[in-house]
Design a protein around this motif. Structure first.
Motif: not given
Lengths: 499, 526
Positions: B109, B121, B123-125, B128, B235-238
């Motif tokens: 991560x 995004x 910050x989100x990871x 996690x 899926x991950x990514x943005x």
């Protein structure tokens, strides 16, 4: 929605393999003639007729169920034809209007639009089917048709059809696809769920309530990547409704296919009935004897393939073989033995398919499969190894025979000398009888037949092809002891124009 | 500097703790760090293949240096053996693996963040990663408490990790991470997709339309059709579109996003250096145990050898070559061999037929010593081994054009170099040297070298075709590769302690080729 016109509780499975003896049966019993009469040149009808005939049932209730339906068909041929036309129309429109459901890899959007189009056409035809059911249901008597019509009337009521039609329209989403979502790992959107927009509120409520903000974004016209992302989001939301619509469309399509398939069998029967009755032949619905005691009794039994080939009424035979498990048929060459054997096999097959049979009266117990072992024309050319080939074929048959099977032997084991042939015949036949196989055996093996006759067994019946004292054959098969000669000299004399 | 940059520059923190635990995989004081090159003899002993196989599925830990660094410290070897033995408890192994998996996720991560473009995004990871780290530590401390540990290493580590997990700093960090996450995951919003545009708004009780449609079409779904349900993998990514959506969500619900930003500022790094070292070092043990597990399941014996840096008397029962066992397909037929050096004995001299397992035996001899010096359980039922200070090997090599020296000279030069570096505590493996000269020369040279080895008092194994070498004195032990007594073409791969008897073998070969006296008489007669 289930068709259930061949079984009371299931569809016929067209993909099940034909029994291994199908090719031999076709050749030995002359089935091609029968099939072509049933299909009248329609390849689909031919295929269905073959499958239903070869995959007959050994369940009395299934056979009776079909007999009742077939009687309804004979009484209302034009209604049956109209029913049949509905799936045919579906197939035509499918072809003309390019109706099809995209495969999964095409994505939910594509699946959904294909399914919508197919549903629109299907709904139209289902309404037609409903109308036929409303008009004719009362005149049909068979449990099969009564169930079918009432199922149509119950499942396809107007209210339901209207609701479905409304949803099929709504699934075009004129106001955009609304998705509910949450934030998943890494603040990435997840759990996309298709939702129905709330009903617009009345103006008073709207004035009073606090308006929640809405942020609107427009895609740049050249933003292809953005368009793809949006498309994927939309697809995520549509996955389930696309599946529901596609499955419904596929179900209706398969319903039409099954309807066509099962009705084809009855249409084939109607074709055959019409052609044979035109030749003056009679057809009757057989009595199914209760299981247990072996039964086989008939009057006016004939070979329908021969009748269709000769295009005239052919010789009929009466047979009373109740309680018999071995029927030995001897007699002169060219006396009608093979034709008789064929009529037995055909009647048994037709009975178990649920059809009428070629006789004026007919009653028999059901068999666990019909098998044939006929001396073959081509065998006779293969001088060496012929006997071995015969044995090999018998050995293959024995892999498939079961207690209760019906085995038709035509000059089996005659490709060796009489003593060896008789010996093998005795061993094979007695072993099979003990295993519970019922046998009709056309044979010239006098030693074998004579020995059997001497035993005076209760379960054996001896038949002989009739020869008049003036050497004339009547082609009638009657009870009679085996004779040491098959009167081959008669034939010889005729062929060589002796006398 | 953004919080991510801060994290990447600092990386790890060092918690202030009472407990002074440092390493689960200790090295002696004089080893500042593990070797960066494999030892010279690695290829000769096929240890390169072995270590490659052992570490193959654990590239991220860079374990090879650990396997390249043998110990000559009986106490440290025992310390490692204890940890190994603790890890043989299934529950302990599982507990450590769960921890390792989570730590691997944390690294993944954090690595991911570097490749991301959008702040919320990232910050989100980061959040996690923090959550998985918190979970990893908490679970490890809790699970270790239940386990029957006996090793000095894991007992000390357990005390350390329990103190760390209970520390005020860690507790506050993990609690805040969970709180921020909870607030974010409770948000619900709507995206309305039209052609060429989309809208984002709060979720306001809109009802599930899929269920309604499914209900409507139920009558037409009677389980006899294929599924058209397209499954979308998470899926991950943005993309920029999703980033715009996220931005709008952050505007619709500002508080949880402010909390996230605060968390990231407050904890610019959270990985503890000691724990990171543990995570890597413990993999040394897991890698080896995982590697030998299938062999054990097939019933091949492994044992923890008694080791000594003083006593040269040694013995192994039912030893085998682990590399060879690894190469053959299961179910394996692996030949087990014994050897021993009784008091005063130093060199095993192995003779016997070609392809009889002599070279394998020689490799095994050195392999077992090497694996023992790593602190690993070794392939054998029972073992008592000397820990050598160096291992020297000499195997036949393919002649290179580059070398101007003759093969013989080359052999001698190399052996000379080895003898110069060796001490009485070294171990030698010599395999068919002096092959490229006359029998007489070979015998002379071999005797000379043997004398020097014995004078130096090293231990070792010498594979040779010279039977005489096997009976040079008290200090050499003769071992012979056996053949099937009924058919000399069949090798048993058993190497047994036995006087070299080339004759019996030669006679049986002669018989096979019909060259015995009686056979030749008969053939000539015919």
């Amino acid at each position: 929605m289930k068709v259930f016109l061949l079984y009371p509780d299931r569809d016929f499975d067209p993909s099940q393999p034909l029994p291994p003896q199908a090719a031999d049966l076709t050749q030995d019993l002359g089935l091609d003639v029968l099939f072509s009469a049933m299909s009248k040149g329609d390849a689909f009808l031919l295929d269905v007729s073959r499958r239903v005939l070869f995959l007959g049932s050994d369940q009395p209730q299934v056979i009776l169920y079909r007999q009742e339906i077939l009687k309804d068909c004979l009484a209302h041929p034009e209604v049956v034809q109209s029913l049949y036309n509905i799936p045919i129309e579906f197939l035509e429109r499918k072809r003309k209007e390019w109706l099809w459901i995209s495969p999964r890899h095409a994505g939910p959007g594509s699946i959904l639009s294909g399914a919508q189009h197919m549903l629109e056409v299907s709904l139209e035809l289902l309404r037609k089917l409903r109308k036929l059911a409303d008009e004719h249901a009362a005149t049909f008597a068979s449990p099969g048709f009564r169930r079918f019509f009432s199922m149509i009337q119950q499942e396809l009521d107007d209210a339901y059809l209207d609701t479905v039609e409304k949803h099929v329209q709504a699934l075009r989403f004129p106001k955009g696809v609304l998705l509910r979502a949450r934030l998943g790992r890494g603040n990435e959107g997840t759990g996309y769920m298709l939702c129905k927009p709330n009903e617009p509120e009345g103006w008073i409520k709207r004035l009073l309530s606090e308006r929640s903000p809405v942020y609107t974004f427009s895609l740049h016209p050249r933003d292809d990547h953005g368009a793809r992302v949006l498309e994927e989001l939309r697809n995520r939301g549509l996955a389930r409704v696309a599946n529901a619509a596609a499955q419904a469309a596929a179900h209706i399509e398969s319903f039409f296919h099954v309807l066509r398939w099962e009705l084809s069998f009855y249409l084939g029967c109607l074709n055959l009935y019409e052609q044979l009755t035109r030749l003056g032949e009679s057809l009757t619905f057989p009595q199914i004897a209760p299981p247990g005691e072996p039964r086989f009794s008939s009057t006016g039994l004939y070979d329908p393939s021969l009748a269709l080939t000769m295009k005239r009424k052919v010789v009929e035979n009466d047979l009373a073989a109740d309680g018999k498990t071995l029927i030995v048929i001897t007699g002169p060459n060219q006396g009608g033995k093979t034709t008789f054997l064929r009529s037995v096999g055909l009647a048994q097959l037709m009975m178990q398919a649920g059809m009428f049979v070629p006789a004026t009266s007919f009653s028999a117990s059901l068999a666990a499969g019909v098998f044939t072992h006929f001396a073959r024309e081509e065998d006779k050319k293969l001088e060496s190894g012929k006997f071995e080939e015969e044995l090999k074929r018998m050995s293959l048959l024995i892999d498939h025979l079961k207690p209760g099977s019906l085995l038709l032997l035509n000059e089996s084991f005659s490709s060796t000398n009489e003593r060896e042939g008789s010996e093998i015949a005795r061993e094979v036949v007695s072993a099979l009888l003990e295993a519970g196989v019922k046998i009709f055996y056309v044979t010239h093996l006098y030693e074998f037949a004579h020995q059997l006759w001497q035993q005076q067994a209760q379960n054996v019946l001896f038949l002989r092809a009739e020869r008049m004292p003036d050497r004339r054959r009547t082609f009638k098969i009657r009870e009679g002891v085996p004779l040491e000669t098959s009167y081959g000299a008669d034939v010889y004399a005729r062929v060589f124009k002796l006398n | 500097m953004t919080f991510v940059e801060a994290f990447l520059s600092k990386g790890v923190t060092k918690s202030k703790m009472q407990n002074t635990f440092q390493h689960i995989l200790p090295f002696p004081e004089d080893v500042s760090q593990p070797a960066s090159q494999p030892p010279a003899f690695f290829a000769d002993l096929n240890l390169d293949q072995l270590i490659e196989a052992i570490t193959a599925s654990r590239q991220e830990y860079n374990l090879k240096p650990f396997f390249w660094t043998p110990l000559r410290d009986a106490e440290l070897v025992r310390y490692r053996q204890e940890v190994m033995q603790d890890l043989e408890h299934e529950a302990t192994m599982r507990c450590i693996k769960v921890f390792a998996e989570r730590m691997s996720t944390v690294r993944r991560y954090l690595g991911l963040i570097e490749k991301l473009d959008f702040d919320d995004h990232k910050k989100g990871w980061y959040l996690e990663a923090a959550l998985v780290y918190g979970e990893a530590v908490t679970t490890l401390a809790r699970d270790l408490a239940q386990l029957p540990l006996a090793s000095r290493g894991l007992l000390a580590f357990r005390a350390w990790v329990q103190e760390y997990a209970a520390s005020q700093a860690f507790q506050a960090f993990f609690a805040e991470a969970q709180q921020v996450k909870r607030a974010l995951s409770e948000l619900e919003y709507c995206v309305i997709i039209e052609i060429g545009k989309f809208r984002v708004k709060r979720y306001e009780g809109e009802t599930d339309y899929s269920i309604e449609i499914e209900k409507t079409f139920e009558r037409f779904q009677q389980g006899d059709v294929d599924s058209y349900l397209v499954k979308f993998p998470e899926s991950s990514g943005m993309s920029h579109i999703e980033a715009q959506i996220l931005q709008a969500v952050a505007q619709l619900y500002p508080e949880p996003f402010q909390a996230l930003a605060q968390f990231c500022t407050r904890y610019p790094s959270f990985l503890d250096a000691t724990l990171l070292a543990f995570d890597r070092e413990i993999q040394f043990y897991l890698a080896y145990l995982d590697f030998i597990a299938p062999f054990r399941q097939e019933g091949l014996p492994f044992c923890y050898p008694q080791v000594s840096t003083v006593e040269k008397t040694e013995w192994v029962r039912d030893g085998f070559d682990l590399v060879l066992a690894h190469r053959v397909q299961a179910p394996r037929r692996v030949v087990l061999n014994d050897f021993s050096l009784q008091p005063g004995e130093r060199i095993l001299v192995v003779t016997g037929p070609n392809q009889g397992g002599k070279t394998t035996f020689a490799r095994m001899f050195a392999q077992l010593h090497y694996l023992a010096s790593l602190g690993c359980p070794i392939p054998g039922r029972e073992a008592h081994l000397f820990l050598p200070d160096q291992i020297f090997t000499h195997f036949q090599r393919v002649e290179t054009v580059r070398s101007l020296r003759s093969k013989l000279e080359d052999d001698l030069v190399r052996i000379h170099e080895m003898l110069a570096q060796a001490t009485p505590n070294s171990l030698f493996v010599l395999n068919e040297i002096f092959f490229s000269t006359t029998l007489q020369d070979a015998l002379f040279l071999s005797k000379e070298i043997m004398r020097r080895l014995l004078d130096l008092d090293v231990i070792g194994v010498w594979v040779t075709f010279l039977d005489e070498l096997a009976s040079l004195g008290e200090k050499t032990v003769s071992m012979v590769a056996m053949v099937d007594p009924h058919d000399p073409a069949i090798r048993t791969f058993q190497i047994v302690r036995k006087a070299a008897d080339g004759l019996a073998y030669a006679r049986s070969l002669a018989y096979k080729h019909r060259l015995t006296y009686a056979q030749i008489r008969e053939r000539i007669h015919a």
